[in-house]
Write an enzyme that holds these catalytic residues in place. Structure first.
Site, PDB file in Angstrom:
ATOM      1  CG  ASN A   1       3.356  -1.475   4.206  1.00 34.47           C
ATOM      2  OD1 ASN A   1       3.320  -0.625   5.093  1.00 34.47           O
ATOM      3  ND2 ASN A   1       3.059  -1.188   2.939  1.00 34.47           N
TER       4      ASN A   1
ATOM      5  CE1 TYR B   1      -5.788   1.154   9.321  1.00 35.67           C
ATOM      6  CE2 TYR B   1      -5.431   2.391  11.349  1.00 35.67           C
ATOM      7  CZ  TYR B   1      -4.952   1.888  10.155  1.00 35.67           C
ATOM      8  OH  TYR B   1      -3.643   2.106   9.803  1.00 35.67           O
TER       9      TYR B   1
ATOM     10  CG  MET C   1      -4.244   5.481   5.167  1.00 37.99           C
ATOM     11  SD  MET C   1      -3.634   4.056   6.085  1.00 37.99           S
ATOM     12  CE  MET C   1      -3.718   2.784   4.852  1.00 37.99           C
TER      13      MET C   1
HETATM   14  N1  LIG Z   1      -0.276   6.566   7.017  1.00 40.26           N
HETATM   15  C1  LIG Z   1      -0.482   6.393   8.314  1.00 40.26           C
HETATM   16  O1  LIG Z   1      -0.753   7.357   9.063  1.00 40.26           O
HETATM   17  C2  LIG Z   1      -0.359   5.049   8.941  1.00 40.26           C
HETATM   18  C3  LIG Z   1      -0.241   4.976  10.343  1.00 40.26           C
HETATM   19  C4  LIG Z   1      -0.128   3.729  10.946  1.00 40.26           C
HETATM   20  C5  LIG Z   1      -0.138   2.592  10.175  1.00 40.26           C
HETATM   21  N2  LIG Z   1      -0.275   2.686   8.812  1.00 40.26           N
HETATM   22  C6  LIG Z   1      -0.284   1.422   8.055  1.00 40.26           C
HETATM   23  O2  LIG Z   1       0.824   1.432   7.180  1.00 40.26           O
HETATM   24  C7  LIG Z   1       0.543   0.583   6.066  1.00 40.26           C
HETATM   25  C8  LIG Z   1       0.884   1.318   4.789  1.00 40.26           C
HETATM   26  O3  LIG Z   1       0.048   2.453   4.686  1.00 40.26           O
HETATM   27  P1  LIG Z   1       0.465   3.811   3.940  1.00 40.26           P
HETATM   28  O4  LIG Z   1       0.307   4.900   4.900  1.00 40.26           O
HETATM   29  O5  LIG Z   1       1.740   3.633   3.206  1.00 40.26           O
HETATM   30  O6  LIG Z   1      -0.786   3.913   2.955  1.00 40.26           O
HETATM   31  P2  LIG Z   1      -0.921   3.966   1.374  1.00 40.26           P
HETATM   32  O7  LIG Z   1       0.008   4.972   0.813  1.00 40.26           O
HETATM   33  O8  LIG Z   1      -2.379   4.076   1.131  1.00 40.26           O
HETATM   34  O9  LIG Z   1      -0.394   2.523   0.899  1.00 40.26           O
HETATM   35  C9  LIG Z   1      -1.131   1.354   1.140  1.00 40.26           C
HETATM   36  C10 LIG Z   1      -0.466   0.215   0.390  1.00 40.26           C
HETATM   37  O10 LIG Z   1      -1.238  -0.962   0.614  1.00 40.26           O
HETATM   38  C11 LIG Z   1      -1.681  -1.492  -0.624  1.00 40.26           C
HETATM   39  N3  LIG Z   1      -3.016  -2.049  -0.500  1.00 40.26           N
HETATM   40  C12 LIG Z   1      -4.131  -1.448  -0.027  1.00 40.26           C
HETATM   41  N4  LIG Z   1      -5.189  -2.279  -0.121  1.00 40.26           N
HETATM   42  C13 LIG Z   1      -4.720  -3.426  -0.671  1.00 40.26           C
HETATM   43  C14 LIG Z   1      -5.316  -4.651  -1.041  1.00 40.26           C
HETATM   44  N5  LIG Z   1      -6.648  -4.882  -0.891  1.00 40.26           N
HETATM   45  N6  LIG Z   1      -4.552  -5.607  -1.595  1.00 40.26           N
HETATM   46  C15 LIG Z   1      -3.221  -5.392  -1.787  1.00 40.26           C
HETATM   47  N7  LIG Z   1      -2.588  -4.266  -1.464  1.00 40.26           N
HETATM   48  C16 LIG Z   1      -3.336  -3.289  -0.911  1.00 40.26           C
HETATM   49  C17 LIG Z   1      -1.665  -0.298  -1.581  1.00 40.26           C
HETATM   50  O11 LIG Z   1      -1.448  -0.733  -2.918  1.00 40.26           O
HETATM   51  P3  LIG Z   1      -2.568  -0.817  -4.077  1.00 40.26           P
HETATM   52  O12 LIG Z   1      -3.563   0.272  -3.851  1.00 40.26           O
HETATM   53  O13 LIG Z   1      -1.750  -0.665  -5.314  1.00 40.26           O
HETATM   54  O14 LIG Z   1      -3.127  -2.186  -3.919  1.00 40.26           O
HETATM   55  C18 LIG Z   1      -0.437   0.464  -1.098  1.00 40.26           C
HETATM   56  O15 LIG Z   1       0.740  -0.069  -1.666  1.00 40.26           O
HETATM   57  C19 LIG Z   1      -0.930   0.201   6.202  1.00 40.26           C
HETATM   58  O16 LIG Z   1      -1.028  -1.084   6.764  1.00 40.26           O
HETATM   59  C20 LIG Z   1      -1.485   1.238   7.166  1.00 40.26           C
HETATM   60  O17 LIG Z   1      -2.606   0.763   7.864  1.00 40.26           O
HETATM   61  C21 LIG Z   1      -0.364   3.872   8.180  1.00 40.26           C
END
Ligand SMILES: NC(=O)c1ccc[n+]([C@@H]2O[C@H](COP(=O)([O-])OP(=O)(O)OC[C@H]3O[C@@H](n4cnc5c(N)ncnc54)[C@H](OP(=O)(O)O)[C@@H]3O)[C@@H](O)[C@H]2O)c1
Length: 244
Positions: free
Chosen positions: A87, A157, A194
């Protein structure tokens, strides 16, 4: 026998919600991200509420050594892996015409390369689950609708997420005969940190609730190894369907 899962990017957002639901279902966990404090707080809550074993591992997914150490930490703490939730991810928008290539490299390392390396490391444990358990070994990668249909400002992305979708399909074709399959969960906009900067264009209450993405992951994890789900697209209500 209790089940074990590893969830990356579990310090907040979708990963945190997935970890909570898995603990509720009795999974012993490794949770990982870069922010130790958030991980430790979550681990403490999950241990006391659900009486599961939770290990926290700080790892930067851009760093291959960290990714391999994360796999090793999971192996030595739990010795088994039923579910791997890939994730951790970062977003970064920008016009293709002048998108910096170094940023593309970082995005690809975090969103795709880490998934490849981590799963390769942990495949022997997933194969064990494939032999041992009715549910088999499952990999769930959180991709995105932007990996399904290209969108403006998302050339980098979206490409990382399209790569994840293709990789999940290929892994299932190679490994599902051994009881291991991979699913790309592809949400549109989800209300997390995000997407905070988009809240004026799309109010958070019109985005997909985090809890629904976690529910989708938990539901997939309940399927037997007799069913392979290559990808699962989740979109918000309205005319967007295949777009974020
Ligand atoms: N929000 C959306 O609209 C959306 C839509 C489709 C897909 N997604 C995907 O869903 C996943 C989770 O996103 P979210 O929306 O929950 O975003 P988020 O709240 O920003 O969480 C991202 C998570 O990834 C970790 N992370 C980021 N960069 C990292 C790195 N270099 N090394 C290790 N951990 C890292 C962050 O932890 P730390 O900062 O503590 O490292 C955090 O736990 C992502 O893959 C994102 O692309 C999100």
């Amino acid at each position: 026998m209790s089940r074990a899962a590893l969830v990356t990017g579990a310090s907040r957002g979708i990963g945190e919600a997935v970890a909570c639901r898995l603990a509720e279902h009795g999974y012993d966990l490794t949770i990982s991200a870069r922010s130790l404090e958030a991980l430790d707080t979550l681990a403490g809550e999950l241990r006391s509420k659900h009486r599961v074993r939770v290990q926290t591992v700080v790892a930067n997914m851009a760093d291959e050594t960290d990714v391999r150490q994360l796999a090793e930490a999971h192996r030595s703490a739990h010795g088994a892996l039923d579910l791997l939730v890939l994730n951790a991810g970062m977003g970064s928008i920008g016009a293709f015409a002048d998108y910096p290539v170094h940023r593309f490299d970082t995005l690809f390392a975090v969103n795709m390369r880490s998934a490849f390396v981590l799963t390769q490391e942990l495949l022997p444990l997933l194969r064990q689950a494939g032999r041992r358990s009715r549910l088999g070994g499952r990999v769930i990668a959180v991709a995105s609708t932007t990996g399904v249909v290209g969108e403006p400002l998302n050339s980098a992305y979206g490409a990382t997420k399209a790569a994840l979708i293709s990789w999940c399909e290929a892994v299932s074709t190679e490994e599902s005969g051994r009881g291991v399959s991979a699913t790309a969960v592809c949400p549109g906009y989800v209300a997390t940190a995000m997407t905070e900067s988009l809240s004026e264009q799309v109010p958070p209450e019109e985005m997909i609730p985090v809890a629904d993405v976690a529910e989708a992951v938990v539901s997939l994890a309940r399927l037997s190894k007799g069913t392979v789900v290559p990808s699962l697209v989740l979109t918000r209500p309205g005319p967007h369907l295949w777009r974020a």
